[in-house]
Enzyme design. Structure first.
Site, PDB file in Angstrom:
ATOM      1  N   GLU A 183      35.869  47.944  40.820  1.00  0.00           N
ATOM      2  CA  GLU A 183      36.543  49.000  41.594  1.00  0.00           C
ATOM      3  C   GLU A 183      36.656  50.259  40.736  1.00  0.00           C
ATOM      4  OE1 GLU A 183      39.766  47.533  44.421  1.00  0.00           O
ATOM      5  OE2 GLU A 183      40.140  46.377  42.613  1.00  0.00           O
TER       6      GLU A 183
ATOM      7  N   HIS B  89      40.526  36.405  46.012  1.00  0.00           N
ATOM      8  CA  HIS B  89      39.243  36.927  46.503  1.00  0.00           C
ATOM      9  C   HIS B  89      38.035  36.325  45.770  1.00  0.00           C
ATOM     10  CE1 HIS B  89      41.856  39.562  48.561  1.00  0.00           C
ATOM     11  NE2 HIS B  89      41.938  40.527  47.677  1.00  0.00           N
TER      12      HIS B  89
ATOM     13  N   ASP C 293      45.977  39.066  41.249  1.00  0.00           N
ATOM     14  CA  ASP C 293      45.684  39.993  42.344  1.00  0.00           C
ATOM     15  C   ASP C 293      44.288  39.774  42.927  1.00  0.00           C
ATOM     16  OD1 ASP C 293      46.397  42.396  43.920  1.00  0.00           O
ATOM     17  OD2 ASP C 293      44.748  43.340  42.817  1.00  0.00           O
TER      18      ASP C 293
ATOM     19  N   ARG D  94      63.188  47.677  59.465  1.00  0.00           N
ATOM     20  CA  ARG D  94      64.621  47.998  59.334  1.00  0.00           C
ATOM     21  C   ARG D  94      64.979  49.344  59.954  1.00  0.00           C
ATOM     22  NH1 ARG D  94      67.274  45.601  54.413  1.00  0.00           N
ATOM     23  NH2 ARG D  94      68.556  47.454  54.430  1.00  0.00           N
TER      24      ARG D  94
HETATM   25  C1  BG6 Z   1      43.551  43.724  47.376  1.00  0.00           C
HETATM   26  C2  BG6 Z   1      44.086  43.931  45.989  1.00  0.00           C
HETATM   27  O1  BG6 Z   1      43.818  42.420  47.820  1.00  0.00           O
HETATM   28  O2  BG6 Z   1      42.152  43.950  47.364  1.00  0.00           O
HETATM   29  C3  BG6 Z   1      43.759  45.313  45.493  1.00  0.00           C
HETATM   30  O3  BG6 Z   1      45.489  43.727  45.988  1.00  0.00           O
HETATM   31  C4  BG6 Z   1      42.273  45.584  45.592  1.00  0.00           C
HETATM   32  O4  BG6 Z   1      44.208  45.485  44.160  1.00  0.00           O
HETATM   33  C5  BG6 Z   1      41.769  45.255  46.982  1.00  0.00           C
HETATM   34  O5  BG6 Z   1      42.049  46.945  45.293  1.00  0.00           O
HETATM   35  C6  BG6 Z   1      40.256  45.344  47.043  1.00  0.00           C
HETATM   36  O6  BG6 Z   1      39.822  45.220  48.376  1.00  0.00           O
HETATM   37  P1  BG6 Z   1      38.484  45.900  48.865  1.00  0.00           P
HETATM   38  O7  BG6 Z   1      38.354  45.448  50.278  1.00  0.00           O
HETATM   39  O8  BG6 Z   1      38.666  47.380  48.734  1.00  0.00           O
HETATM   40  O9  BG6 Z   1      37.397  45.402  47.970  1.00  0.00           O
END
Ligand code: BG6
Length: 484
Positions: free
Chosen positions: A216, A240, A235, A51
């Site tokens: 994490e 994942h 998420d 934008r």
């Molecule tokens: C993202 C999530 O898809 O993956 C995040 O939205 C997460 O919350 C991240 O921290 C983790 O990715 P990676 O590659 O750091 O393990």
């Protein structure tokens, strides 16, 4: 060892949301890295579209700043950076109106590969798709790249699929799950389907259970508002962890091609049994005297969103009936590590007396950091004094084995963007896969909402709530220690 970099054909890539966080952190520095590696042709064009009113030079400054901030040492390569910036253009665009579309049409060269990265809120997908068509900017050869979250439940995912399907075929849609672009995740397929060694043991007869951990140390930081609406289930687990589960559990595809691989993954998701509420533990990190908790990060003092999940699930098919899969992921945990561990059963008969049941082969596949694999084997403890057994790891750190090639390997985003340009959908999620994953997670989330369930608190820097350990203990098992 020298890696082979095969340049892709010239392309025009339009990044909608070109000034956004993802573009600055991942997409633009990633493209620069591919440029440095000689994979991105010098006459490729990257068009930022957003934008804000800006001209090409204004955008180039923003891109340069992003590469300095997020591109690590690469930013020091001044001459190459100047060359890369010459590929960069900008169009100020109104996704819901008419502003900027003619200018964009004039910039995009349809005689080459064209790709459109929708790095914007999903509510804009329909507007963008429609306008790209209306203005004749995209055609049947163009590629659309979309990010997670792909919906927040089955209904919304179906709606998004339907919106995109109005203008694009499934073969044109690239749904990114960046975990599929990680080096070790692909290695998982190479190890399983490139070796004879594991396949005969890869089933419930020999595998006691499988653990998938994505731990994490970061919290939700500046993404509190988004995360509070989504939680760890939406998420991380629905996408994942589910993808990791598919790759570890799927049948060997007949070929390494997009549909053969995705058909097998889909079968795994469809074979997942519904999960009982007592087989899931939800957690939320609590504030400490020095650090905010999840509720503070989310700006919601009554939040019931989980920042941690541990669950046990089963796959109903011949290969896996009876073998539980334990999944866990969380924020603000003790260390950052991602690992898949295949824990094999005890040897059927131990000839060494007391040692029975104590030793198990474990194949550990580390995704990050320190990518590699370890196979735990039982051997004799050295020295006199009879036959005592110990477990030792047969360690294969990819960095040790492959040297510089590991450091030079493209990161997940770089690899996936190059796959888009090459037209290879193998590492992208198909629409039916995403829908099947939501069909499995929806009832779980609905259950929490109906019961108004409050997540268990856990300390920042811990392994998650105590109950997660219980989930394993009551099955006579335990989580692997999370280590760096
Ligand atoms: C993202 C999530 O898809 O993956 C995040 O939205 C997460 O919350 C991240 O921290 C983790 O990715 P990676 O590659 O750091 O393990």
């Amino acid at each position: 060892m020298v890696s082979r970099v095969i340049p892709v054909d010239p392309f025009d890539l339009v990044i909608f949301g070109g000034t956004g966080d993802l573009a600055r952190r991942k997409i633009l520095p990633g493209l620069f890295r591919r440029f440095l590696a000689g994979q991105m042709p010098e006459d490729a064009t990257i068009i930022g579209a957003a934008r804000s009113e800006m001209d090409d030079d204004g955008y180039r400054i923003m891109v340069q700043e992003a590469i300095v901030e997020f591109g690590g040492e690469d930013a020091a390569r001044k001459a190459e950076l100047d060359g890369f910036l010459q590929c960069v253009r900008y169009v100020s665009i109104d996704a819901k109106g008419e502003g900027g579309w003619k200018e964009l049409a004039a910039l995009v060269n349809q005689s080459r590969i064209t790709a459109f990265y929708f790095s914007v809120a999903p509510s804009l997908f329909g507007d963008l798709a429609e306008r790209l068509h209306h203005h004749g900017i995209a055609d049947t050869q163009s590629r659309i790249v979309v990010e997670k979250p792909f919906g927040r439940d089955l209904v919304s995912a179906r709606e998004l699929n339907a919106v995109l399907a109005q203008h694009f075929n499934e073969t044109q849609i690239y749904r990114i799950d960046h975990y599929l672009g990680k080096e070790t995740v692909q290695n998982l397929m190479a190890v399983r389907f490139g070796n004879i060694l594991f396949e005969p043991l890869w089933n419930s007869q020999y595998v006691d259970h499988i653990q998938i951990t994505v731990a994490e140390t970061v919290g939700v930081g500046g993404r509190g508002e988004y995360y509070n609406r989504s939680g760890a289930m939406r998420d991380m687990v629905q996408n994942h962890l589910m993808q990791l589960l598919c790759l570890i559990a799927m049948e060997p595809p007949s070929r390494f091609d997009p549909d053969a691989v995705r058909d097998e993954k889909l079968k795994v998701i469809r074979a997942l049994e519904p999960v009982d509420s007592h087989e899931i533990v939800r957690g939320q990190y609590e504030k400490t005297p020095t650090e905010p908790g999840f509720r503070e990060d989310a700006g919601d003092p009554r939040s019931r969103t989980e920042s941690f999940i541990a669950l046990k699930c089963h796959i109903s098919n011949w290969r896996w009936a009876g073998t539980p899969f334990y999944l866990r992921t969380g924020k603000k945990l003790r260390v950052r590590t991602s690992e898949i561990a295949v824990v094999f059963k005890d040897a059927p008969h131990m000839i060494f007396g007391q040692e029975e049941g104590r030793h198990r082969n474990i194949l550990s596949i580390r995704l990050q950091p320190n990518e590699g694999m370890t196979l735990g084997v039982t051997i004799k403890e050295p020295g006199p004094g009879g036959m005592r057994l110990i477990d030792v790891p047969l360690d294969m750190s990819f960095a040790d084995a492959l040297g510089d090639d590991v450091d030079e390997a493209p990161d997940a985003y770089e690899r996936l963007i190059m796959d888009v340009i090459r037209g290879n959908q193998t590492l992208f999620m198909r629409g039916d896969e995403v829908e099947a994953a939501w069909a499995w997670t929806d009832p779980i989330i609905e259950g929490w909402e109906t019961r108004n369930e409050v997540p268990k608190p856990y300390d920042v820097g811990s392994n998650g709530p105590e109950d997660a350990a219980m989930l394993m203990h009551r099955d006579g098992r335990r989580w692997r220690e999370i280590r760096e």
